[in-house]
Design a protein around this motif. Structure first.
Motif, PDB file in Angstrom:
ATOM      1  N   VAL A 144     -10.730  59.586 -42.015  1.00 63.57           N
ATOM      2  CA  VAL A 144     -10.552  60.693 -41.083  1.00 63.57           C
ATOM      3  C   VAL A 144      -9.882  60.186 -39.808  1.00 63.57           C
ATOM      4  CG1 VAL A 144     -12.529  61.976 -41.973  1.00 63.57           C
ATOM      5  CG2 VAL A 144     -12.865  60.334 -40.114  1.00 63.57           C
ATOM      6  N   GLY A 145      -9.482  61.121 -38.957  1.00 62.89           N
ATOM      7  CA  GLY A 145      -8.858  60.734 -37.704  1.00 62.89           C
ATOM      8  C   GLY A 145      -8.260  61.923 -36.988  1.00 62.89           C
ATOM      9  N   ALA A 146      -7.491  61.631 -35.985  1.00 59.39           N
ATOM     10  CA  ALA A 146      -6.963  62.652 -35.085  1.00 59.39           C
ATOM     11  C   ALA A 146      -5.944  63.561 -35.762  1.00 59.39           C
ATOM     12  CB  ALA A 146      -6.319  61.973 -33.881  1.00 59.39           C
ATOM     13  N   ARG A 147      -5.954  64.825 -35.358  1.00 59.68           N
ATOM     14  CA  ARG A 147      -4.901  65.739 -35.802  1.00 59.68           C
ATOM     15  C   ARG A 147      -3.577  65.370 -35.137  1.00 59.68           C
ATOM     16  NH1 ARG A 147      -9.544  68.621 -36.108  1.00 59.68           N
ATOM     17  NH2 ARG A 147      -9.767  70.133 -37.813  1.00 59.68           N
ATOM     18  N   ALA A 148      -3.626  65.072 -33.850  1.00 61.01           N
ATOM     19  CA  ALA A 148      -2.420  64.674 -33.115  1.00 61.01           C
ATOM     20  C   ALA A 148      -2.238  63.166 -33.266  1.00 61.01           C
ATOM     21  CB  ALA A 148      -2.546  65.068 -31.651  1.00 61.01           C
ATOM     22  N   ALA A 149      -2.005  62.741 -34.501  1.00 63.39           N
ATOM     23  CA  ALA A 149      -1.898  61.308 -34.782  1.00 63.39           C
ATOM     24  C   ALA A 149      -0.558  60.760 -34.307  1.00 63.39           C
ATOM     25  CB  ALA A 149      -2.052  61.065 -36.284  1.00 63.39           C
ATOM     26  N   THR A 150      -0.555  59.469 -33.998  1.00 61.65           N
ATOM     27  CA  THR A 150       0.684  58.780 -33.660  1.00 61.65           C
ATOM     28  C   THR A 150       1.322  58.259 -34.945  1.00 61.65           C
ATOM     29  OG1 THR A 150      -0.345  56.601 -33.432  1.00 61.65           O
ATOM     30  CG2 THR A 150      -0.373  58.041 -31.490  1.00 61.65           C
ATOM     31  N   ALA A 151       2.537  57.774 -34.836  1.00 63.70           N
ATOM     32  CA  ALA A 151       3.206  57.184 -36.003  1.00 63.70           C
ATOM     33  C   ALA A 151       2.409  55.996 -36.518  1.00 63.70           C
ATOM     34  CB  ALA A 151       4.623  56.752 -35.624  1.00 63.70           C
ATOM     35  N   TYR A 152       1.815  55.232 -35.598  1.00 61.12           N
ATOM     36  CA  TYR A 152       0.974  54.102 -35.986  1.00 61.12           C
ATOM     37  C   TYR A 152      -0.200  54.587 -36.821  1.00 61.12           C
ATOM     38  CZ  TYR A 152      -2.816  50.679 -35.316  1.00 61.12           C
ATOM     39  OH  TYR A 152      -3.875  49.817 -35.500  1.00 61.12           O
ATOM     40  N   GLY A 153      -0.886  55.625 -36.356  1.00 62.95           N
ATOM     41  CA  GLY A 153      -2.043  56.130 -37.086  1.00 62.95           C
ATOM     42  C   GLY A 153      -1.673  56.651 -38.454  1.00 62.95           C
ATOM     43  N   ASP A 154      -0.585  57.425 -38.536  1.00 65.59           N
ATOM     44  CA  ASP A 154      -0.141  57.951 -39.830  1.00 65.59           C
ATOM     45  C   ASP A 154       0.189  56.822 -40.801  1.00 65.59           C
ATOM     46  OD1 ASP A 154      -0.385  60.692 -39.355  1.00 65.59           O
ATOM     47  OD2 ASP A 154       1.583  60.808 -38.413  1.00 65.59           O
ATOM     48  N   THR A 155       0.853  55.793 -40.313  1.00 66.23           N
ATOM     49  CA  THR A 155       1.238  54.669 -41.169  1.00 66.23           C
ATOM     50  C   THR A 155       0.017  53.929 -41.693  1.00 66.23           C
ATOM     51  OG1 THR A 155       3.334  54.368 -39.995  1.00 66.23           O
ATOM     52  CG2 THR A 155       2.509  52.500 -41.271  1.00 66.23           C
ATOM     53  N   VAL A 156      -0.931  53.632 -40.810  1.00 66.14           N
ATOM     54  CA  VAL A 156      -2.130  52.903 -41.233  1.00 66.14           C
ATOM     55  C   VAL A 156      -2.954  53.738 -42.210  1.00 66.14           C
ATOM     56  CG1 VAL A 156      -4.300  51.879 -40.464  1.00 66.14           C
ATOM     57  CG2 VAL A 156      -2.223  51.526 -39.132  1.00 66.14           C
ATOM     58  N   ALA A 157      -3.105  55.030 -41.924  1.00 63.37           N
ATOM     59  CA  ALA A 157      -3.858  55.902 -42.828  1.00 63.37           C
ATOM     60  C   ALA A 157      -3.233  55.913 -44.219  1.00 63.37           C
ATOM     61  CB  ALA A 157      -3.920  57.320 -42.260  1.00 63.37           C
ATOM     62  N   ALA A 158      -1.907  55.996 -44.261  1.00 63.07           N
ATOM     63  CA  ALA A 158      -1.209  56.008 -45.552  1.00 63.07           C
ATOM     64  C   ALA A 158      -1.372  54.683 -46.286  1.00 63.07           C
ATOM     65  CB  ALA A 158       0.272  56.322 -45.335  1.00 63.07           C
ATOM     66  N   GLU A 159      -1.284  53.586 -45.549  1.00 58.37           N
ATOM     67  CA  GLU A 159      -1.441  52.272 -46.182  1.00 58.37           C
ATOM     68  C   GLU A 159      -2.842  52.108 -46.775  1.00 58.37           C
ATOM     69  OE1 GLU A 159      -0.504  49.539 -43.094  1.00 58.37           O
ATOM     70  OE2 GLU A 159       1.655  49.879 -43.199  1.00 58.37           O
ATOM     71  N   LEU A 160      -3.845  52.462 -46.002  1.00 57.45           N
ATOM     72  CA  LEU A 160      -5.220  52.323 -46.483  1.00 57.45           C
ATOM     73  C   LEU A 160      -5.473  53.237 -47.678  1.00 57.45           C
ATOM     74  CD1 LEU A 160      -7.252  52.255 -43.129  1.00 57.45           C
ATOM     75  CD2 LEU A 160      -6.618  50.316 -44.557  1.00 57.45           C
ATOM     76  N   ALA A 161      -5.140  54.525 -47.524  1.00 64.01           N
ATOM     77  CA  ALA A 161      -5.425  55.492 -48.584  1.00 64.01           C
ATOM     78  C   ALA A 161      -4.639  55.191 -49.846  1.00 64.01           C
ATOM     79  CB  ALA A 161      -5.109  56.907 -48.093  1.00 64.01           C
ATOM     80  N   GLY A 162      -3.367  54.830 -49.700  1.00 67.55           N
ATOM     81  CA  GLY A 162      -2.556  54.537 -50.878  1.00 67.55           C
ATOM     82  C   GLY A 162      -3.081  53.349 -51.653  1.00 67.55           C
TER      83      GLY A 162
END
Length: 385
Positions: A144-162
């Motif tokens: 989970v995390g912020a709706r107003a995510a930064t590019a850093y947050g989106d990238t890390v979330a994708a790396e972890l989830a993938g």
């Protein structure tokens, strides 16, 4: 009212269609509670636990006195009675049938036992569109995390989830913009499963901009809600929904969160349930990561920076697996498609490796953290180390 509800031929027929092997009265009573009570209503949960759904319904809508917690019962009745309309219960069953939503009840093979840890605050029912067996896959992780995510947050979330989805874990989140959406997309891109808990009915796409994402989740995962079809999401229901996300995951990871982010609510539920809690660090100057740093200070959240650390948080013993078990065939294919000299963009690497672009990006991020690939201005290449 109760006898009229339980004896209504149309509602009984809809209940029998939804649960052909069950007593229609029992099905109607469970569905009625999902209509009458707001998510997490502990008074309703306690009544159902003590009396069973049918008798709890009779008692809850009557004027009969109760020896224990009389004020709580009276307050509950004032909440439930305005919603005690047979038509609303019938609409819940008919609405689910129209969109192909499955009704899950406690005790079903697909009912996740982890949810029962919520005690009296556990849901009476779950409505599911998609494959309900995802709810009982042993390896589940909430991201989970912020709706107003930064590019850093989106990238890390994708790396972890993938990475986690590619190795068999089900990614659980809330279907929102930002980190939730990135986690769901990466899990799907990796060919894995994902579950989205919604704050409204499973027939409502909220946010509307995620309609296509929800369609994909329904095809390869599950959309889940404790609220009946037609129910609208509200601020309270978003917060209540968070307890289900926290309960279902073997661990909860907050990727990015502001100081007062709603993701901290999910983290609080995970902590109170005794679930392992992880947080991804960010720049100390970033307000978008202030909540994650707060979790590490105040909630004893573990610092996690890659999927291997999340698996460790989940209690998956990676160290004692053999090399052939640890190896990810997608990683092997991707590395084979890379050159140590000439960099290539992700789309080209994906074509060469026979992988989706989303999965390729997730793997490149993971391999970059491990120092096995590097990104330069014109693309990605293997390192020589």
């Amino acid at each position: 009212m109760i006898d009229a509800l339980l004896g209504d031929s149309g509602i009984r027929k809809a209940a029998a269609a939804a649960r052909p092997d069950d007593d229609p009265a029992a099905t109607i009573a469970q569905v009625a509670w999902s209509v009458l009570a707001e998510p997490g209503d502990g008074v309703a949960g306690a009544l159902i636990s003590q009396l069973g759904a049918i008798e709890a319904l009779r008692f809850g809508l009557s004027g009969e006195r109760f020896e224990l917690a009389e004020k709580a019962i009276q307050d509950g009745r004032r909440r439930w009675l305005p919603r005690a309309q047979p038509r609303a219960i019938g609409d819940a069953l008919h609405g689910a049938a129209e969109v192909g939503a499955q009704l899950l009840l406690p005790g079903d093979a697909e009912w996740p036992a982890a949810i029962d840890d919520l005690g009296d605050h556990a849901p009476a029912v779950l409505w599911v569109r998609g494959d309900p067996t995802h709810l009982v896959v042993p390896s589940r992780v909430s991201i989970v995390g912020a709706r107003a995510a930064t590019a850093y947050g989106d990238t890390v979330a994708a790396e972890l989830a993938g990475d986690l989805a590619a190795t068999g874990s089900i990614v659980v989140s809330g279907g929102a913009y930002g980190i939730d959406g990135s986690a769901h997309r990466a899990a799907l891109g990796a060919g894995g499963g994902t579950i989205a808990f919604l704050a409204g009915g499973v027939d409502r796409a909220y946010p509307a901009g995620h309609q296509h994402l929800f369609d994909r989740i329904r095809e390869s995962g599950a959309l889940v809600s404790e609220l009946p079809c037609g129910a609208a999401p509200t601020k309270f229901r978003f917060l209540s929904r968070n307890r289900l996300i926290a309960a279902l995951g073997a661990a909860t990871v907050v990727v990015e969160a502001g100081w007062r982010s709603g993701s901290l609510n999910t983290a609080g539920h995970a902590s109170s349930l005794g679930r392992p809690l992880g947080a991804v660090p960010g720049p100390i100057t970033s307000a978008a990561s202030a909540g994650c740093h707060r979790l590490m200070r105040e909630y004893d959240a573990q610092c996690v920076t890659n999927a291997a650390e999340v698996r460790e948080l989940m209690g998956i013993d990676v160290e004692h697996q053999g090399p052939e078990q640890r190896a990810d065939p997608d990683q092997t294919r991707l590395l084979d498609a890379l050159s140590t000299r000439t960099p290539h963009p992700p789309a080209e690497i994906a074509r060469s490796a026979g992988l989706s672009v989303e999965r390729t990006r997730a793997l490149l991020g993971t391999l970059s953290l491990e120092g096995r690939v590097e990104q330069i201005e014109t693309g990605w290449r293997r390192t020589t180390a």
